[in-house]
Scaffold this active site. Structure first.
Site, PDB file in Angstrom:
ATOM      1  N   LEU A  22      -6.753   2.362  -5.111  1.00  0.00           N
ATOM      2  CA  LEU A  22      -6.406   2.914  -6.421  1.00  0.00           C
ATOM      3  C   LEU A  22      -6.818   4.380  -6.531  1.00  0.00           C
ATOM      4  CD1 LEU A  22      -7.342  -0.173  -8.630  1.00  0.00           C
ATOM      5  CD2 LEU A  22      -5.030   0.664  -8.098  1.00  0.00           C
ATOM      6  N   ASN A  32      -9.639  -2.123  -4.763  1.00  0.00           N
ATOM      7  CA  ASN A  32     -10.014  -0.811  -4.238  1.00  0.00           C
ATOM      8  C   ASN A  32     -11.324  -0.961  -3.477  1.00  0.00           C
ATOM      9  OD1 ASN A  32      -9.323   2.139  -4.372  1.00  0.00           O
ATOM     10  ND2 ASN A  32     -11.439   2.240  -5.104  1.00  0.00           N
ATOM     11  N   ARG A  33     -11.489  -0.130  -2.417  1.00  0.00           N
ATOM     12  CA  ARG A  33     -12.737  -0.219  -1.641  1.00  0.00           C
ATOM     13  C   ARG A  33     -13.944  -0.087  -2.566  1.00  0.00           C
ATOM     14  NH1 ARG A  33     -14.244   4.432   2.611  1.00  0.00           N
ATOM     15  NH2 ARG A  33     -13.909   5.653   0.709  1.00  0.00           N
ATOM     16  N   VAL A  91      -4.078   3.622   1.035  1.00  0.00           N
ATOM     17  CA  VAL A  91      -5.392   4.202   1.361  1.00  0.00           C
ATOM     18  C   VAL A  91      -5.185   5.387   2.296  1.00  0.00           C
ATOM     19  CG1 VAL A  91      -6.563   1.988   1.062  1.00  0.00           C
ATOM     20  CG2 VAL A  91      -5.758   2.642   3.334  1.00  0.00           C
ATOM     21  N   SER A 129       7.326   9.584  -1.120  1.00  0.00           N
ATOM     22  CA  SER A 129       7.228  11.024  -1.378  1.00  0.00           C
ATOM     23  C   SER A 129       7.379  11.342  -2.857  1.00  0.00           C
ATOM     24  CB  SER A 129       8.306  11.776  -0.607  1.00  0.00           C
ATOM     25  OG  SER A 129       8.281  13.129  -0.987  1.00  0.00           O
ATOM     26  N   GLY A 130       6.772  12.424  -3.253  1.00  0.00           N
ATOM     27  CA  GLY A 130       6.932  12.884  -4.639  1.00  0.00           C
ATOM     28  C   GLY A 130       5.601  13.148  -5.299  1.00  0.00           C
ATOM     29  N   LYS A 132       9.450  10.100   6.837  1.00  0.00           N
ATOM     30  CA  LYS A 132       8.540  10.725   5.860  1.00  0.00           C
ATOM     31  C   LYS A 132       7.811  11.916   6.500  1.00  0.00           C
ATOM     32  CE  LYS A 132       6.114  11.317   2.083  1.00  0.00           C
ATOM     33  NZ  LYS A 132       4.851  11.893   2.334  1.00  0.00           N
ATOM     34  N   HIS A 179      10.213  14.699   6.730  1.00  0.00           N
ATOM     35  CA  HIS A 179      10.373  15.201   5.349  1.00  0.00           C
ATOM     36  C   HIS A 179       9.265  16.207   5.054  1.00  0.00           C
ATOM     37  CE1 HIS A 179       8.894  15.163   1.215  1.00  0.00           C
ATOM     38  NE2 HIS A 179      10.149  14.984   0.815  1.00  0.00           N
ATOM     39  N   ASN A 180       8.042  15.834   5.372  1.00  0.00           N
ATOM     40  CA  ASN A 180       6.908  16.718   5.098  1.00  0.00           C
ATOM     41  C   ASN A 180       6.974  17.985   5.940  1.00  0.00           C
ATOM     42  OD1 ASN A 180       6.178  14.510   3.570  1.00  0.00           O
ATOM     43  ND2 ASN A 180       4.026  14.614   4.115  1.00  0.00           N
ATOM     44  N   GLU A 235       9.263  20.180   4.297  1.00  0.00           N
ATOM     45  CA  GLU A 235       8.548  20.663   3.089  1.00  0.00           C
ATOM     46  C   GLU A 235       7.652  21.855   3.451  1.00  0.00           C
ATOM     47  OE1 GLU A 235       6.542  17.429   0.949  1.00  0.00           O
ATOM     48  OE2 GLU A 235       4.775  18.698   0.850  1.00  0.00           O
ATOM     49  N   ARG A 265      -0.240  28.171   8.017  1.00  0.00           N
ATOM     50  CA  ARG A 265      -1.341  27.545   7.258  1.00  0.00           C
ATOM     51  C   ARG A 265      -2.636  27.620   8.054  1.00  0.00           C
ATOM     52  NH1 ARG A 265       0.422  22.364   3.579  1.00  0.00           N
ATOM     53  NH2 ARG A 265       2.435  23.152   2.919  1.00  0.00           N
ATOM     54  N   HIS A 267      13.025  24.894  42.474  1.00  0.00           N
ATOM     55  CA  HIS A 267      13.507  23.891  41.528  1.00  0.00           C
ATOM     56  C   HIS A 267      15.021  23.741  41.581  1.00  0.00           C
ATOM     57  CE1 HIS A 267       9.635  23.130  39.723  1.00  0.00           C
ATOM     58  NE2 HIS A 267       9.417  24.438  39.652  1.00  0.00           N
TER      59      HIS A 267
HETATM   60  P1  NAP Z   1      -7.005   9.503  -2.603  1.00  0.00           P
HETATM   61  O1  NAP Z   1      -6.738   9.797  -4.027  1.00  0.00           O
HETATM   62  O2  NAP Z   1      -8.068  10.275  -1.911  1.00  0.00           O
HETATM   63  O3  NAP Z   1      -7.333   7.945  -2.484  1.00  0.00           O
HETATM   64  C1  NAP Z   1      -7.687   7.400  -1.243  1.00  0.00           C
HETATM   65  C2  NAP Z   1      -7.785   5.901  -1.371  1.00  0.00           C
HETATM   66  O4  NAP Z   1      -8.064   5.374  -0.061  1.00  0.00           O
HETATM   67  C3  NAP Z   1      -8.903   5.437  -2.289  1.00  0.00           C
HETATM   68  O5  NAP Z   1      -8.494   4.279  -2.954  1.00  0.00           O
HETATM   69  C4  NAP Z   1     -10.020   5.159  -1.300  1.00  0.00           C
HETATM   70  O6  NAP Z   1     -10.952   4.235  -1.781  1.00  0.00           O
HETATM   71  C5  NAP Z   1      -9.240   4.560  -0.169  1.00  0.00           C
HETATM   72  N1  NAP Z   1      -9.960   4.582   1.093  1.00  0.00           N
HETATM   73  C6  NAP Z   1     -10.361   5.664   1.784  1.00  0.00           C
HETATM   74  N2  NAP Z   1     -10.980   5.288   2.910  1.00  0.00           N
HETATM   75  C7  NAP Z   1     -10.965   3.939   2.930  1.00  0.00           C
HETATM   76  C8  NAP Z   1     -11.440   2.968   3.837  1.00  0.00           C
HETATM   77  N3  NAP Z   1     -12.056   3.314   4.968  1.00  0.00           N
HETATM   78  N4  NAP Z   1     -11.235   1.665   3.539  1.00  0.00           N
HETATM   79  C9  NAP Z   1     -10.593   1.310   2.410  1.00  0.00           C
HETATM   80  N5  NAP Z   1     -10.127   2.178   1.506  1.00  0.00           N
HETATM   81  C10 NAP Z   1     -10.303   3.488   1.772  1.00  0.00           C
HETATM   82  O7  NAP Z   1      -5.684   9.693  -1.691  1.00  0.00           O
HETATM   83  P2  NAP Z   1      -4.152   9.620  -2.120  1.00  0.00           P
HETATM   84  O8  NAP Z   1      -3.676  11.009  -2.419  1.00  0.00           O
HETATM   85  O9  NAP Z   1      -3.935   8.553  -3.118  1.00  0.00           O
HETATM   86  O10 NAP Z   1      -3.484   9.238  -0.715  1.00  0.00           O
HETATM   87  C11 NAP Z   1      -3.340   7.886  -0.290  1.00  0.00           C
HETATM   88  C12 NAP Z   1      -2.288   7.876   0.801  1.00  0.00           C
HETATM   89  O11 NAP Z   1      -1.049   8.370   0.258  1.00  0.00           O
HETATM   90  C13 NAP Z   1      -2.596   8.773   2.002  1.00  0.00           C
HETATM   91  O12 NAP Z   1      -2.093   8.197   3.177  1.00  0.00           O
HETATM   92  C14 NAP Z   1      -1.808  10.030   1.676  1.00  0.00           C
HETATM   93  O13 NAP Z   1      -1.516  10.787   2.820  1.00  0.00           O
HETATM   94  C15 NAP Z   1      -0.564   9.428   1.060  1.00  0.00           C
HETATM   95  N6  NAP Z   1       0.236  10.317   0.217  1.00  0.00           N
HETATM   96  C16 NAP Z   1      -0.376  11.180  -0.663  1.00  0.00           C
HETATM   97  C17 NAP Z   1       0.419  11.994  -1.455  1.00  0.00           C
HETATM   98  C18 NAP Z   1      -0.199  12.940  -2.455  1.00  0.00           C
HETATM   99  O14 NAP Z   1       0.533  13.816  -2.961  1.00  0.00           O
HETATM  100  N7  NAP Z   1      -1.474  12.812  -2.782  1.00  0.00           N
HETATM  101  C19 NAP Z   1       1.821  11.936  -1.368  1.00  0.00           C
HETATM  102  C20 NAP Z   1       2.396  11.011  -0.493  1.00  0.00           C
HETATM  103  C21 NAP Z   1       1.592  10.218   0.294  1.00  0.00           C
HETATM  104  P3  NAP Z   1     -12.282   4.713  -2.566  1.00  0.00           P
HETATM  105  O15 NAP Z   1     -11.866   4.848  -4.010  1.00  0.00           O
HETATM  106  O16 NAP Z   1     -13.239   3.621  -2.336  1.00  0.00           O
HETATM  107  O17 NAP Z   1     -12.726   6.016  -1.966  1.00  0.00           O
END
Ligand code: NAP
Length: 478
Positions: free
Chosen positions: A10, A32-33, A75, A129-130, A183, A186-187, A190, A288, A448
């Site tokens: 979450l 959630n963890r 996660v 995505s989004g 995906k 896509h990135n 982006e 970057r 070659h």
């Molecule tokens: P976030 O807000 O940092 O949340 C990370 C989540 O992962 C938290 O619920 C965290 O739990 C959990 N987590 C981390 N390490 C863990 C572990 N070892 N075991 C179990 N749970 C763990 O990250 P987010 O932005 O939502 O991203 C989540 C995924 O979506 C990633 O793969 C990211 O690349 C992808 N994503 C992100 C975006 C974006 O714009 N942010 C867009 C597309 C895709 P805790 O609460 O316990 O720390």
């Protein structure tokens, strides 16, 4: 959807996706963890929380769900996904599904799919995505897995996805890692598009001395034309924003170091592994990386002191350059998709991919409908820049790109992505290049061999072809 549905993770994306699922009328088990975050989530969901059941562990969540279960993991990509899968495994039954909705490396997705299928479970790798806004109100969804697994989950994903002219932007891209690969690319696109936009901003700002708000207004204007897109739209908004604390343009209080989480880099690495070069995307990833070396750049400014000259470029030329660069970035992305599809036997439908990107995702743009049409029409060698509509666009916009890159280079303004895009277009508009010399060099030092143009004979050698063995046998041999 007959399976009971769960979502674990979450964070930013997981919370938004969970609310979206609840809002569409589905009951959802959530966990959630850090379990203490679960009750506040359910409470903050308000009336939607009535359809949510919170759990303090994956084991408790799985135990409360009736089989067949479908558990979405949202996660951090990488080991966190494996940790969650390991924790879930003892509590699942054959026929249950795990859906990884994070930004996984598609190699991991292929590995996980194979391992879980061997245990009678179903695994899907689904790119979402989004950003947070998309996850909450309608993301673009790129799924990878078996058609029967997708058919099972499609009602949920199609309900929560963005729509374009009534069609959900959610589709099965292909088996195993196909969704996560799409995906990733896509990135990558982006990254390139953001870098191209930033370079044009830089030319207007540092080469023409325009104020951020003025440049923002110009991007707003461009967003009404062929460049219409989410990224151009938000560029206008970011450049127009004022920092409430200082009254300065917001961009002027932002440190010029860009972060990255890996998908751009993966696109470049996979492109190279597939024998391609996503040069505009690579330029963006590299830029970057360079941006992170802020201190070195500051010292470099003192030591190298490149003089930045003012630029005489029209707004129309800059708009054309950005359009040409964007077309090349898309073309390179789609070429990688094609190469991966051939290598992994995914049967990717490129038109469907571009349609899935038309709403909900970060690279949504007015070009994507035309790209879908181009993939369904005549496209020499599957190369987007050669499809009639895009060839016409490029014939019209490449002179602008050339003039912008030339002026920027002479004026000392870095434009790595724009110049990479121009080099790509110039290379693919030159039937005979310079690799004849490279083949000659390779034959000279490594025997070659080369193909003769006149006879078509292969494994040919130049007159220097006297081997070390020959020389040992006859030291006088030249
Ligand atoms: P976030 O807000 O940092 O949340 C990370 C989540 O992962 C938290 O619920 C965290 O739990 C959990 N987590 C981390 N390490 C863990 C572990 N070892 N075991 C179990 N749970 C763990 O990250 P987010 O932005 O939502 O991203 C989540 C995924 O979506 C990633 O793969 C990211 O690349 C992808 N994503 C992100 C975006 C974006 O714009 N942010 C867009 C597309 C895709 P805790 O609460 O316990 O720390």
């Amino acid at each position: 959807m007959t399976a009971s549905l769960g979502l674990y993770g979450l964070g930013v994306m997981g919370s938004a996706l969970a609310l979206n699922i609840l809002e569409k009328g589905f009951a959802l088990h959530v966990g959630n963890r850090t379990a203490s975050k679960v009750p506040p989530f359910v409470q903050a969901a308000g009336p939607l929380g009535a359809r949510a059941t919170g759990h303090d562990s994956l084991a408790a969540m799985a135990a409360a769900m009736a089989p067949p279960r479908a558990i979405i993991l949202m996660v951090d990509a990488g080991p966190a996904v494996d940790t969650a899968i390991e924790a879930l495994l003892p509590h699942l039954s054959p026929g249950d599904t795990i859906v990884d909705c994070g930004n996984a490396d598609f190699h991991d997705t292929r590995r996980r799919a194979a391992a879980l299928e061997a245990q009678g479970l179903i695994f899907m790798g689904v790119g979402v995505s989004g950003g947070e806004e998309g996850a909450r109100h309608g993301p673009a969804i790129m799924a990878g897995g078996r058609p029967e697994s997708w058919a099972h989950l499609a009602p949920v994903f199609e309900a929560i996805a963005a729509t374009y002219e009534g069609q959900p932007c959610a589709a099965l891209m292909g088996p195993d890692g196909a969704g996560h690969f799409v995906k990733t690319v896509h990135n990558g696109i982006e990254y390139a598009d953001m870098q191209l936009i930033a370079e044009v901003y830089g030319l207007l700002r540092h080469g023409q001395g325009k104020a951020p708000a003025e440049i923002g207004a110009l991007f707003g204007q461009w967003d009404q034309g062929r460049l219409k897109s989410y990224l151009v739209e938000i560029t206008a908004a970011v450049l127009s924003a004022v920092d409430p604390a200082t009254g300065l343009p917001l961009v002027d209080v932002i440190l010029d170091q860009a972060g990255q989480k890996g998908t751009g880099r993966w696109t470049v690495v996979e492109a190279l592994a597939l024998g391609q070069s996503a040069s505009a995307i690579e330029a963006a990833v590299g830029a970057r990386g360079w941006s992170a070396e802020k201190a070195t750049r500051e010292v470099g400014e003192q030591i190298l002191g490149t003089e930045r000259k003012p630029l005489e470029l029209s707004e129309t030329e800059l708009e054309g350059a950005l359009l040409a660069g964007r077309i090349v970035a898309y073309a390179q992305g789609f070429r990688i998709l094609q190469a991966a599809s051939e290598t992994y036997g995914w049967g990717l439908d490129q038109a469907r991919v571009s349609e899935t990107w038309r709403a909900g995702c970060i690279i949504r743009s007015a070009l994507l409908g035309d790209i879908a049409a181009a993939f369904r029409g005549e496209m020499p060698h599957g190369q987007l820049i050669l499809a009639p509509a895009f060839a016409a666009d490029l014939r019209a916009s490449l002179p602008s790109l050339r003039r912008v890159v030339a002026a920027a280079v002479l004026g000392g303004h870095p434009v790595p992505a724009l110049s990479a895009a121009l080099a790509f277009a110039d290379t693919f508009s030159q039937g005979r290049g310079t690799t004849d010399l490279i083949q000659g060099q390779r034959d000279y030092f490594g025997r070659h061999g080369f193909v003769r143009l006149d006879t078509g004979a292969v494994h040919q050698h130049g007159p220097w072809a006297v081997t070390i063995v020959d020389k040992v046998a006859d030291p006088k041999a030249q």
